[in-house]
Design a protein around this motif. Structure first.
Motif, PDB file in Angstrom:
ATOM      1  N   TYR A   1      -2.015   3.544  -1.681  1.00 11.70           N
ATOM      2  CA  TYR A   1      -2.324   4.543  -2.568  1.00 11.70           C
ATOM      3  C   TYR A   1      -2.808   5.811  -2.107  1.00 11.70           C
ATOM      4  O   TYR A   1      -3.470   5.976  -1.121  1.00 11.70           O
ATOM      5  CB  TYR A   1      -3.195   4.097  -3.621  1.00 11.70           C
ATOM      6  CG  TYR A   1      -2.948   2.697  -4.166  1.00 11.70           C
ATOM      7  CD1 TYR A   1      -2.391   2.556  -5.226  1.00 11.70           C
ATOM      8  CD2 TYR A   1      -3.573   1.323  -3.466  1.00 11.70           C
ATOM      9  CE1 TYR A   1      -1.850   1.225  -5.700  1.00 11.70           C
ATOM     10  CE2 TYR A   1      -3.002   0.197  -4.047  1.00 11.70           C
ATOM     11  CZ  TYR A   1      -2.388   0.062  -5.097  1.00 11.70           C
ATOM     12  OH  TYR A   1      -2.088  -1.149  -5.537  1.00 11.70           O
ATOM     13  N   ASP A   2      -2.607   6.748  -2.920  1.00  5.30           N
ATOM     14  CA  ASP A   2      -3.284   8.120  -2.574  1.00  5.30           C
ATOM     15  C   ASP A   2      -4.232   8.181  -3.957  1.00  5.30           C
ATOM     16  O   ASP A   2      -3.892   8.201  -5.152  1.00  5.30           O
ATOM     17  CB  ASP A   2      -2.189   9.223  -2.766  1.00  5.30           C
ATOM     18  CG  ASP A   2      -1.283   9.533  -1.666  1.00  5.30           C
ATOM     19  OD1 ASP A   2      -1.526   8.593  -0.887  1.00  5.30           O
ATOM     20  OD2 ASP A   2      -0.248   9.909  -1.646  1.00  5.30           O
ATOM     21  N   VAL A   3      -5.434   8.649  -3.331  1.00  5.33           N
ATOM     22  CA  VAL A   3      -6.539   8.506  -4.525  1.00  5.33           C
ATOM     23  C   VAL A   3      -7.066  10.230  -4.435  1.00  5.33           C
ATOM     24  O   VAL A   3      -7.660  10.615  -3.334  1.00  5.33           O
ATOM     25  CB  VAL A   3      -7.676   7.676  -4.274  1.00  5.33           C
ATOM     26  CG1 VAL A   3      -8.727   7.562  -5.272  1.00  5.33           C
ATOM     27  CG2 VAL A   3      -7.011   6.063  -4.030  1.00  5.33           C
TER      28      VAL A   3
ATOM     29  N   LYS B   1      -5.121   2.022   2.209  1.00  2.11           N
ATOM     30  CA  LYS B   1      -4.365   0.329   2.089  1.00  2.11           C
ATOM     31  C   LYS B   1      -5.481  -0.430   1.650  1.00  2.11           C
ATOM     32  O   LYS B   1      -6.512  -0.608   2.061  1.00  2.11           O
ATOM     33  CB  LYS B   1      -3.867   0.246   3.578  1.00  2.11           C
ATOM     34  CG  LYS B   1      -3.011   1.057   4.127  1.00  2.11           C
ATOM     35  CD  LYS B   1      -2.432   0.537   5.578  1.00  2.11           C
ATOM     36  CE  LYS B   1      -1.369   1.566   5.833  1.00  2.11           C
ATOM     37  NZ  LYS B   1      -1.046   1.128   7.516  1.00  2.11           N
ATOM     38  N   VAL B   2      -4.808  -1.081   0.421  1.00  2.00           N
ATOM     39  CA  VAL B   2      -5.944  -2.095  -0.093  1.00  2.00           C
ATOM     40  C   VAL B   2      -5.115  -3.465   0.363  1.00  2.00           C
ATOM     41  O   VAL B   2      -4.078  -3.811  -0.128  1.00  2.00           O
ATOM     42  CB  VAL B   2      -6.175  -1.783  -1.539  1.00  2.00           C
ATOM     43  CG1 VAL B   2      -6.523  -2.999  -2.253  1.00  2.00           C
ATOM     44  CG2 VAL B   2      -6.529  -0.610  -1.940  1.00  2.00           C
ATOM     45  N   ALA B   3      -5.903  -4.329   0.613  1.00  5.56           N
ATOM     46  CA  ALA B   3      -5.573  -5.632   0.891  1.00  5.56           C
ATOM     47  C   ALA B   3      -6.506  -6.646   0.086  1.00  5.56           C
ATOM     48  O   ALA B   3      -6.608  -6.396  -1.124  1.00  5.56           O
ATOM     49  CB  ALA B   3      -5.709  -5.960   2.228  1.00  5.56           C
ATOM     50  N   ASP B   4      -6.936  -7.579   0.726  1.00  2.24           N
ATOM     51  CA  ASP B   4      -8.129  -8.641  -0.048  1.00  2.24           C
ATOM     52  C   ASP B   4      -9.410  -7.748  -0.067  1.00  2.24           C
ATOM     53  O   ASP B   4      -9.883  -7.193   0.940  1.00  2.24           O
ATOM     54  CB  ASP B   4      -8.096  -9.886   0.755  1.00  2.24           C
ATOM     55  CG  ASP B   4      -6.928 -10.507   0.271  1.00  2.24           C
ATOM     56  OD1 ASP B   4      -6.092 -10.416  -0.488  1.00  2.24           O
ATOM     57  OD2 ASP B   4      -6.671 -11.401   1.488  1.00  2.24           O
ATOM     58  N   GLY B   5     -10.191  -8.006  -1.227  1.00  4.06           N
ATOM     59  CA  GLY B   5     -11.383  -7.432  -1.201  1.00  4.06           C
ATOM     60  C   GLY B   5     -11.520  -5.812  -1.266  1.00  4.06           C
ATOM     61  O   GLY B   5     -10.471  -5.224  -1.583  1.00  4.06           O
ATOM     62  N   PHE B   6     -12.502  -5.366  -1.498  1.00  4.11           N
ATOM     63  CA  PHE B   6     -12.969  -3.876  -1.795  1.00  4.11           C
ATOM     64  C   PHE B   6     -13.262  -3.384  -0.371  1.00  4.11           C
ATOM     65  O   PHE B   6     -14.071  -3.583   0.230  1.00  4.11           O
ATOM     66  CB  PHE B   6     -14.015  -3.539  -2.867  1.00  4.11           C
ATOM     67  CG  PHE B   6     -13.828  -4.006  -4.167  1.00  4.11           C
ATOM     68  CD1 PHE B   6     -13.227  -3.116  -5.073  1.00  4.11           C
ATOM     69  CD2 PHE B   6     -13.584  -5.116  -4.552  1.00  4.11           C
ATOM     70  CE1 PHE B   6     -12.531  -3.310  -6.173  1.00  4.11           C
ATOM     71  CE2 PHE B   6     -13.183  -5.602  -6.050  1.00  4.11           C
ATOM     72  CZ  PHE B   6     -12.689  -4.756  -6.662  1.00  4.11           C
ATOM     73  N   LEU B   7     -12.620  -1.781  -0.525  1.00  2.96           N
ATOM     74  CA  LEU B   7     -12.779  -0.996   0.510  1.00  2.96           C
ATOM     75  C   LEU B   7     -14.038   0.046   0.188  1.00  2.96           C
ATOM     76  O   LEU B   7     -14.109   0.125  -0.835  1.00  2.96           O
ATOM     77  CB  LEU B   7     -11.689  -0.130   0.828  1.00  2.96           C
ATOM     78  CG  LEU B   7     -10.233  -0.844   1.433  1.00  2.96           C
ATOM     79  CD1 LEU B   7      -9.416   0.307   1.659  1.00  2.96           C
ATOM     80  CD2 LEU B   7     -10.646  -1.543   2.766  1.00  2.96           C
TER      81      LEU B   7
END
Length: 903
Positions: A70-72, A88-94
């Protein structure tokens, strides 16, 4: 509040309840120069989706996203926006924290964001307090969750200058008529026939959002104001879907698994429900008083349950269960529908074993009169339910409906044994009692804004029903005569008491706030009507036989079926004053104006006019004699108020306030008759000549908010009472009391408070927070010619503590989900019983209470809370002239609670 200040408050919208599971992006936005949090700033997905959230009061955000890239965009008004690409989002929160730079050369523009302050959080409450026009203190559900408190009565003791005596709150040392309690802005009737306040234990913490004590008067409030107003705000619907289940189990060192007094009751007593076995028998005549000459006397006597004696049984552990679910559904055009439904049930056992003494006085020496042992056992149950639903059809208009139900019961047995100087013999007495109280409150309210800077219209309508019942309270007394234990036929022996209290109240109010230039005008009107009925019947079992040996039998044998009729018969003993009907109305109108007097000084001036009427008709058809005359009175009270707020800096205020308010007598206090106070075993007389008390109130406070979650304040107050209503002793034989207007009274107080993070000392200590408050209060009542036979012409206010202190220390470790709080509370000695006939006043001694709460996040859905109350296991002590007259231990209570949030 000025328009700019109002804009700031409205800008502090409720923080989103962050999910404990899933994936996405979370972090905090701050000002790059000052480090202050940036609130209500959008964090949006500009590529890969169209989701966005806003930061909360502490600048935190959480953006839930499915796995992907995503672009945020991070942006805030008057700050340079930042686009972060390729997240880049996978498992959990960045974790992504950003510090945004202010736009150079930007000008300050007032931006109004329609929303509500998150008053459940400590920072939200402090922001509300900072912007308020009046002196106020509050505690929210976030702070309550860190303590072991189970209901509003426990929680309010943490507020500066608030104490609880019995079930009622005392504010700044003033209770009863001088401390009002309102729920969502509406005053509720008391479930106590002789009380002024709705008991606070009717409100379990699962239903509470905030408790706010307003200490200076404003014209929007009801005019019955002295110590302050405790405002209870119920939980509102959450911004996102939430579901919670809480299960608790607890033990008490005095009652759990210990032998305590109880009795054989109904089949549903464990749920706090009377199965009907205590109801007034159908055979009791409803058109006349029962006499021993009545042809139905034997039938009626046999229809009462033959349970008179207490027994010993082991106390079960305490337990509780609460369930809640809520959500908000949003559509285009700003439309939204939200709801919250919750229910809670709790059950606890209590045991109180006390040594009691009464005295007579010889010159200045107390001489023992009665000495006995009191053994008390009780089972308490509480059931509560709440439904809060609201609809917003655009950003400027919303309406909400609240339905609240609360029910509590106390099923108790008491056994007294010792020596009675009055009877000149050893005695034992038993009381079996089942008391239940119910409150139903329903409110519809709405808010309509005419543009972001235009007028605001608020309205509400309410209906409440209060019901209290005491079915089949039984009293029994035996005396020891020449070594033989015999039943004593006298008042409050062999008697059964049935009473009901019902109160239906309804009303409505409307207010309109209109900005005109730099001045904001507010005007409004309200009406509240209340209809109350109290009805009681009493029956005594009289000895009508010829064999006095029967009087030495145990009660169940003495009143057995074969003895009822030939030897014992029930007879009506209802008092003429055991029924009354009351009607009360309060019509009010007010106007106030908020105006800036200087750049940092604003004033809020207003006046309220109240027209108050009371009518009381009394007289039971089951008693002989002429009914007392009706009481009918109407008063008109103009009530002015002025509050000044000077902003010393952006983070500090100096406040001052003055008002003239009123305190009115209640139904029972103006009715011209005697009634019996069964708890204190004395008669209480009403006084139709009572007039309302008038009070001059003055306040001064300095407060500093160094950060959004810290505060330091110093304040003082003075109150002068004209014709204060006091309970005074009017008979020296039994200590009978009545009500009189004293000549005058004064109260002077100092309040100190501080809340801060120890990170100020060292970054290593940043997980530690410390809070403390101290109130020092001095009061004096001058009874003057109304002294009657009271010992003192001048004394402190009954129930007023000269000091109240609270200290709390909390430790939070977010990485492990651990939170620990230690809380300390103490109040100074206070008069519990006014002395009479040269006997000194009875003082309740200081009580030091230490509590502990440990919360641990076990998983994303599961949380454990362990609490301990009264860890010092201190005894409650009451003294007369240095001699203990009543002493008992409430015990140490430990509780474990598991909270499950499935989503």
């Amino acid at each position: 509040m000025s328009r700019s200040a109002f804009a700031v408050v409205l800008a502090a919208v409720s923080g989103t309840a962050f999910a404990q599971a899933g994936a996405g992006l979370r972090g905090r936005l701050t000002d790059a120069k000052t480090g202050e949090p940036l609130l209500v700033c959008p964090v949006s997905v500009i590529s890969g989706g169209n989701t966005f959230v806003e930061t909360d009061l502490e600048g935190n955000y959480e953006l839930s996203l499915p796995p992907g890239t995503y672009d945020v965009r991070f942006w805030c008004d008057q700050y340079e926006g930042v686009d972060v690409k390729g997240v880049k989002v996978a498992d959990g929160f960045l974790q992504r924290d950003l510090a945004l730079k202010p736009v150079e050369g930007s000008f300050v523009e007032e931006v109004v964001v329609i929303g509500t302050v998150d008053t459940q959080s400590e920072s939200g409450l402090l922001l509300q307090r900072k912007m308020a026009n009046t002196v106020q203190d509050s505690i929210g559900s976030e702070q309550i969750s860190r303590s072991p408190d189970s209901n509003a009565g426990d929680a309010v003791k943490r507020v500066t200058s608030a104490t609880v005596v019995g079930r009622n709150v005392f504010l700044r040392g003033l209770g009863g008529r001088y401390a009002a309690t309102v729920v969502n802005g509406v005053s509720l009737p008391s479930t106590d026939p002789d009380g002024h306040q709705a008991p606070l234990d009717l409100f379990p913490n699962a239903l509470l959002s905030t408790l706010t004590v307003q200490k200076t008067y404003s014209a929007e409030l009801g005019g019955a104001f002295a110590g302050g107003v405790l405002g209870i705000e119920t939980n509102s619907y959450p911004a996102t879907f939430q579901a919670q289940v809480k299960l608790s189990l607890g033990v008490n060192s005095e009652s759990t698994f210990h032998s305590r007094r109880s009795y054989e009751g109904g089949s549903l007593d464990g749920l706090g429900i009377d199965d009907g076995s205590r109801g007034l028998p159908e055979s009791v005549p409803e058109d006349r008083a029962l006499t021993t000459r009545d042809s139905q006397a034997e039938e009626v006597s046999e229809s009462f349950s033959n349970v008179w004696s207490s027994r010993r049984s082991g106390g079960l552990p305490n337990g509780g269960l609460s369930v809640s679910v809520g959500n908000t559904h949003q559509w285009g055009g700003g439309r939204a529908f939200g709801y919250l439904a919750s229910a809670t049930f709790s059950r606890s056992a209590a045991a109180t074993n006390a040594d009691v003494q009464t005295f007579r006085i010889d010159e200045q020496e107390l001489i023992p009169k009665d000495l006995y042992r009191s053994e008390f056992g009780a089972t308490n149950t509480n059931l509560g339910a709440l439904l809060n639903a609201g609809y917003q059809w655009d950003a400027l208009n919303d309406v909400s409906l609240l339905a609240l139900f609360s029910r509590s019961t106390e099923d108790s047995a008491q056994y007294l044994s010792g020596f009675s100087d009055t009877d000149g013999a050893n005695f034992d007495a038993t009381r079996l009692k089942f008391a239940q109280r119910m409150l139903s409150f329903n409110q519809l309210r709405g808010t309509h804004r005419f543009g972001t800077e235009g007028a605001v219209l608020r309205w509400q309508g309410n209906v409440s029903v209060t019901h209290a019942e005491e079915p089949d309270t039984r009293d029994l007394l035996y005396l020891e005569d020449d070594g033989v234990r015999r039943f004593r036929q006298a008042a409050n022996s062999g008697e059964r008491f049935f009473s009901t209290l019902s109160d239906t109240s309804g009303g409505a109010s409307v207010s309109l706030r209109v900005p005109v230039g730099r001045v904001e005008f507010t005007t409004g009107a309200s009406a509240q009507l209340s209809q109350r009925r109290f009805d009681a019947r009493r029956f005594a079992f009289l000895f009508v036989g010829e064999d006095p040996a029967l009087l030495s039998l145990p009660a169940e044998e003495m009143f057995s079926a074969e003895n009822l009729g030939p030897s014992f018969l029930a007879e009506e003993r209802t008092f003429l004053t055991d029924r009354y009907d009351g009607f009360q109305s309060l019509y009010a109108g007010f106007a106030s104006a908020e105006l800036p007097l200087a750049e940092r000084l604003r004033a809020v001036a207003g006046v309220r006019v109240e027209v108050f009427s009371q009518q009381v008709d009394s007289g039971s058809p089951f008693a002989q004699g002429q009914a007392p005359e009706s009481t009918d009175r109407t008063t008109v009270n103009p009530l002015p108020a002025l509050n000044l707020v000077y902003g010393l800096t952006d983070k500090a205020n100096l406040r001052a306030g003055y008002s003239f308010t009123v305190a009115r007598p209640q139904f029972r206090e103006i009715a011209p008759f005697l009634y019996y106070d069964a708890i204190r075993r004395r008669s209480v007389s009403g006084n139709p000549d009572l007039v309302s008390s008038r009070i001059h109130n003055a306040d001064l406070r300095w407060e500093w908010f160094p950060t959004e979650s810290e505060v330091f304040s110093v304040g003082g107050f003075y109150k002068h009472f004209i014709d204060p209503i006091e309970q005074v002793v009017v008979s020296s034989i039994q200590g009978d009391v009545g009500y009189r207007n004293a000549d005058g009274a004064d109260a002077l107080g100092l309040e100190l408070e501080g809340r801060a993070s120890l990170g100020r000392v060292s970054p290593v200590l940043s997980p530690l927070r410390v809070g403390a408050n101290l109130s020092l209060i001095a009061s004096r009542v001058n009874l003057g010619s109304n002294q009657q036979i009271s010992t003192s012409e001048s004394r402190p206010l009954q129930g007023q503590s000269p000091y109240v202190a609270n200290v709390n220390v909390s430790y939070t470790r977010e990485s492990s989900g651990t939170e620990v709080s230690v809380l300390y509370n103490v109040f100074g000695r206070r008069i519990s019983e006014v002395g009479f006939n040269r006997l000194p006043d009875t003082y309740e001694q200081p009580f030091h209470r230490v509590d502990l709460a440990l919360t641990q996040q076990l998983s994303q859905q599961l949380r454990l809370k362990l609490t301990g109350t009264n860890l010092l296991n201190q005894a409650a002590v009451f003294r007369q002239l240095g001699t203990d007259v009543f002493r008992y231990r409430p015990g140490l209570t430990a509780t474990a609670q598991v909270e499950w949030s499935p989503l």
